[in-house]
Motif scaffolding. Structure first.
Motif, PDB file in Angstrom:
ATOM      1  N   GLU A  95      39.778  40.985  30.862  1.00 20.25           N
ATOM      2  CA  GLU A  95      39.216  42.187  31.464  1.00 20.25           C
ATOM      3  C   GLU A  95      37.701  42.145  31.429  1.00 20.25           C
ATOM      4  O   GLU A  95      37.033  42.501  32.422  1.00 20.25           O
ATOM      5  CB  GLU A  95      39.725  43.427  30.728  1.00 20.25           C
ATOM      6  CG  GLU A  95      39.237  44.730  31.344  1.00 20.25           C
ATOM      7  CD  GLU A  95      39.797  45.941  30.623  1.00 20.25           C
ATOM      8  OE1 GLU A  95      40.056  46.960  31.287  1.00 20.25           O
ATOM      9  OE2 GLU A  95      39.960  45.858  29.377  1.00 20.25           O
ATOM     10  N   ASN A 120      32.403  41.166  38.495  1.00 20.19           N
ATOM     11  CA  ASN A 120      32.507  42.145  39.569  1.00 20.19           C
ATOM     12  C   ASN A 120      31.308  43.095  39.601  1.00 20.19           C
ATOM     13  O   ASN A 120      31.462  44.310  39.651  1.00 20.19           O
ATOM     14  CB  ASN A 120      33.812  42.929  39.421  1.00 20.19           C
ATOM     15  CG  ASN A 120      34.192  43.656  40.695  1.00 20.19           C
ATOM     16  OD1 ASN A 120      33.691  43.318  41.756  1.00 20.19           O
ATOM     17  ND2 ASN A 120      35.054  44.635  40.580  1.00 20.19           N
ATOM     18  N   VAL A 144      44.629  41.091  35.200  1.00 23.26           N
ATOM     19  CA  VAL A 144      44.063  41.681  33.987  1.00 23.26           C
ATOM     20  C   VAL A 144      45.144  42.468  33.242  1.00 23.26           C
ATOM     21  O   VAL A 144      45.304  42.357  32.025  1.00 23.26           O
ATOM     22  CB  VAL A 144      42.864  42.589  34.333  1.00 23.26           C
ATOM     23  CG1 VAL A 144      42.459  43.434  33.123  1.00 23.26           C
ATOM     24  CG2 VAL A 144      41.675  41.743  34.801  1.00 23.26           C
ATOM     25  N   ARG A 145      45.910  43.280  34.002  1.00 26.15           N
ATOM     26  CA  ARG A 145      46.962  44.089  33.365  1.00 26.15           C
ATOM     27  C   ARG A 145      48.045  43.219  32.738  1.00 26.15           C
ATOM     28  O   ARG A 145      48.599  43.566  31.708  1.00 26.15           O
ATOM     29  CB  ARG A 145      47.584  45.038  34.400  1.00 26.15           C
ATOM     30  CG  ARG A 145      46.700  46.223  34.738  1.00 26.15           C
ATOM     31  CD  ARG A 145      47.463  47.284  35.508  1.00 26.15           C
ATOM     32  NE  ARG A 145      47.816  46.840  36.844  1.00 26.15           N
ATOM     33  CZ  ARG A 145      47.039  47.021  37.914  1.00 26.15           C
ATOM     34  NH1 ARG A 145      45.867  47.635  37.792  1.00 26.15           N
ATOM     35  NH2 ARG A 145      47.433  46.602  39.099  1.00 26.15           N
ATOM     36  N   PHE A 161      36.416  39.881  34.123  1.00 25.02           N
ATOM     37  CA  PHE A 161      36.566  40.497  35.440  1.00 25.02           C
ATOM     38  C   PHE A 161      35.404  41.453  35.722  1.00 25.02           C
ATOM     39  O   PHE A 161      34.775  41.392  36.784  1.00 25.02           O
ATOM     40  CB  PHE A 161      37.894  41.245  35.520  1.00 25.02           C
ATOM     41  CG  PHE A 161      38.036  42.096  36.750  1.00 25.02           C
ATOM     42  CD1 PHE A 161      38.179  41.531  38.003  1.00 25.02           C
ATOM     43  CD2 PHE A 161      37.999  43.486  36.649  1.00 25.02           C
ATOM     44  CE1 PHE A 161      38.290  42.319  39.141  1.00 25.02           C
ATOM     45  CE2 PHE A 161      38.121  44.288  37.775  1.00 25.02           C
ATOM     46  CZ  PHE A 161      38.264  43.695  39.028  1.00 25.02           C
ATOM     47  N   GLU A 174      42.972  42.613  39.331  1.00 22.89           N
ATOM     48  CA  GLU A 174      43.325  43.757  38.484  1.00 22.89           C
ATOM     49  C   GLU A 174      44.730  43.604  37.924  1.00 22.89           C
ATOM     50  O   GLU A 174      44.983  43.906  36.747  1.00 22.89           O
ATOM     51  CB  GLU A 174      43.223  45.068  39.272  1.00 22.89           C
ATOM     52  CG  GLU A 174      41.816  45.410  39.731  1.00 22.89           C
ATOM     53  CD  GLU A 174      41.554  44.911  41.132  1.00 22.89           C
ATOM     54  OE1 GLU A 174      42.202  43.925  41.546  1.00 22.89           O
ATOM     55  OE2 GLU A 174      40.697  45.509  41.820  1.00 22.89           O
ATOM     56  N   GLU A 175      45.648  43.094  38.749  1.00 26.16           N
ATOM     57  CA  GLU A 175      47.017  42.863  38.262  1.00 26.16           C
ATOM     58  C   GLU A 175      47.037  41.762  37.213  1.00 26.16           C
ATOM     59  O   GLU A 175      47.770  41.845  36.221  1.00 26.16           O
ATOM     60  CB  GLU A 175      47.926  42.492  39.434  1.00 26.16           C
ATOM     61  CG  GLU A 175      48.154  43.627  40.428  1.00 26.16           C
ATOM     62  CD  GLU A 175      49.110  43.226  41.535  1.00 26.16           C
ATOM     63  OE1 GLU A 175      49.743  42.146  41.422  1.00 26.16           O
ATOM     64  OE2 GLU A 175      49.229  43.987  42.519  1.00 26.16           O
ATOM     65  N   GLU A 205      30.901  43.447  44.779  1.00 27.63           N
ATOM     66  CA  GLU A 205      32.196  43.012  45.330  1.00 27.63           C
ATOM     67  C   GLU A 205      32.141  43.067  46.862  1.00 27.63           C
ATOM     68  O   GLU A 205      31.762  44.076  47.447  1.00 27.63           O
ATOM     69  CB  GLU A 205      33.315  43.916  44.808  1.00 27.63           C
ATOM     70  CG  GLU A 205      34.696  43.555  45.336  1.00 27.63           C
ATOM     71  CD  GLU A 205      35.770  44.493  44.788  1.00 27.63           C
ATOM     72  OE1 GLU A 205      35.989  44.483  43.566  1.00 27.63           O
ATOM     73  OE2 GLU A 205      36.363  45.250  45.597  1.00 27.63           O
TER      74      GLU A 205
END
Length: 449
Positions: free
Chosen positions: A296, A303, A289-290, A299, A286-287, A306
């Protein structure tokens, strides 16, 4: 490897002749002349069989038998009795001895009995090994609550129709083992299980490794080659360290995930593969992606399901089971007797935080087996970080010097950073705001290498 026989008798001439005869017959032989010496010898180095005289100075043979049966229940013991002590020998068998011999006895009689017992023991050990191997065919070891929950989830996911699974967990937790278990428990088990580590290949080769390449597609491509996606058709493709997939390849891999189509490097024709994709990472995607390092849409496409593999520090109940598996496996690999972990050493291992998780435990067993084959491992034979753990958990005395207090604090901070970074030294250095080289120098100075 030769079977090791421990001869316990106070008649030194008898012991010398037995040691020579057993050596000539292909056995290894050691001796002890008292019961106390026999127990000390077993504590230092295990034996495959013990020849034990009923009449000994100090501890009697029956006392030694009782203590041996308590401490080493799987060790065969043959009682040796003088003429007229047959009744006592029979009592010894009832108390746990494997068999008995009455002096004087023929050497052939002794050798036949030893071979029969060692053959039965070897067969029993092989059966136990195959039972354990069958029971652990999934590769997942442990009966703790986190592992029971993980195993139940693995079985449900494996039997489902989902084709995209994301495994999360710290470095060394065994994500590859979980991926293989998912494959083995699935309807795809007859197909191939193909693994690729995205961090282990140069960026320019990963695409060809995944999707294949036509002849002449790049320098060195002297012939057409199939990719791992094609090899995994009908089976499972496991991508470890998916967070390291180069940005230039993420879009192409997303296209493959969406419809199963791909094109080899240098090719003009598209191909299709039916694979279940299991991806794994120890990074916080997630980090990534940011920050723009990871797409994104890729991901979210990965996912679908998970799973998080628990760290070893949350699986304390599994430590003994894992040790048993690794010790047996490593002894077989090295062709030596397995090491033993006494209670005081196990206590030290249980207190450790295991920043490298199961991989670190396996590496420790390999190291100890090579350095101390067949021996009980004392706490002082463990690497320095285990002593550091014990020190870090000890309250700092006011009388300790300022330098010692600073070193104590620094050690604790470094161990905590390593734990939070999954054992990754570069990320631990970043957390502490220092360069990688400075971090390594501190590790060396504090004995944490």
């Amino acid at each position: 490897m030769r079977s090791q026989i421990l001869i316990v008798d106070d008649e030194k001439s008898f012991v010398r002749s037995m040691t020579f005869a057993l050596g000539e017959a292909g056995f290894g032989a050691r001796s002890a002349h008292t019961g106390e010496d026999a127990l000390n010898a077993l504590a230092m180095t295990p034996a495959d069989l013990m020849l034990l005289d009923l009449r000994l100075p100090g501890m009697s043979g029956m006392d030694v038998l009782a203590e041996t049966t308590r401490l080493y229940p799987d060790l065969p013991v043959v009682m040796i009795s003088a003429h007229g002590d047959t009744r006592s020998a029979v009592q010894a068998v009832k108390a746990g001895a494997t068999d008995y011999l009455t002096k004087p006895f023929a050497l052939d009689e002794l050798l036949h009995l030893i071979r029969s017992i060692t053959d039965r023991t070897r067969m029993r050990d092989e059966l136990d090994y195959h039972r354990k191997r069958t029971a652990n065919s999934s590769g997942l070891v442990g009966s703790s609550q986190p592992m029971k929950a993980l195993w139940q989830t693995v079985q449900r996911v494996a039997a489902s129709s989902t084709g995209r699974i994301l495994l999360l967990g710290e470095s060394g937790t065994g994500k590859a083992v979980v991926a293989r278990a998912i494959h083995q428990q699935s309807p795809r088990a007859e197909g191939a299980f193909v693994e690729i580590n995205c961090a282990a290949l140069p960026e320019q080769l990963i695409e060809a490794e995944l999707f294949g390449a036509e002849k002449g597609a790049y320098t060195g491509a002297h012939q057409k080659r199939s990719g791992l996606v094609a090899l995994a058709h009908g089976g499972t493709l496991f991508l470890d360290e998916i967070g390291e997939l180069p940005p230039s390849l993420q879009a192409k891999f997303l296209h493959f995930l969406e419809n199963g189509d791909y094109r080899p490097v240098g090719g003009t024709v598209s191909h299709t593969a039916d694979v279940r994709v299991v991806a794994a990472t120890n990074r916080a995607l997630e980090e990534d992606v940011r920050s723009g390092r990871f797409r994104e849409d890729l991901f979210f496409r990965l996912n679908v399901i998970e799973l998080t593999v628990p760290p070893l520090r949350e699986r304390g109940e599994d430590l003994q089971e894992l040790l048993d598996v690794f010790i047996e496996s490593q002894a077989r690999e090295e062709g030596c007797r397995p090491i033993a972990i006494p209670p005081e050493t196990l206590e030290r291992l249980c207190a450790y935080r295991w920043p490298g998780n199961v991989r670190e435990l396996r590496n420790l067993v390999e190291r100890l087996t090579i350095l101390h084959p067949g021996q009980p491992i004392r706490p002082d034979q463990l690497p320095a970080e285990f002593t550091a753990t014990a020190t870090a958990e000890t309250p700092v005395d006011a009388a300790i010097s300022l330098d010692q207090q600073l070193q104590h604090t620094e050690r604790g901070m470094i161990l905590q950073a390593l734990e939070q970074s999954g054992g990754h030294k570069g990320r631990a250095a970043e957390k502490l705001g220092m360069s990688r080289h400075a971090f390594k120098r501190r590790l060396q100075r504090l004995g944490l290498t």
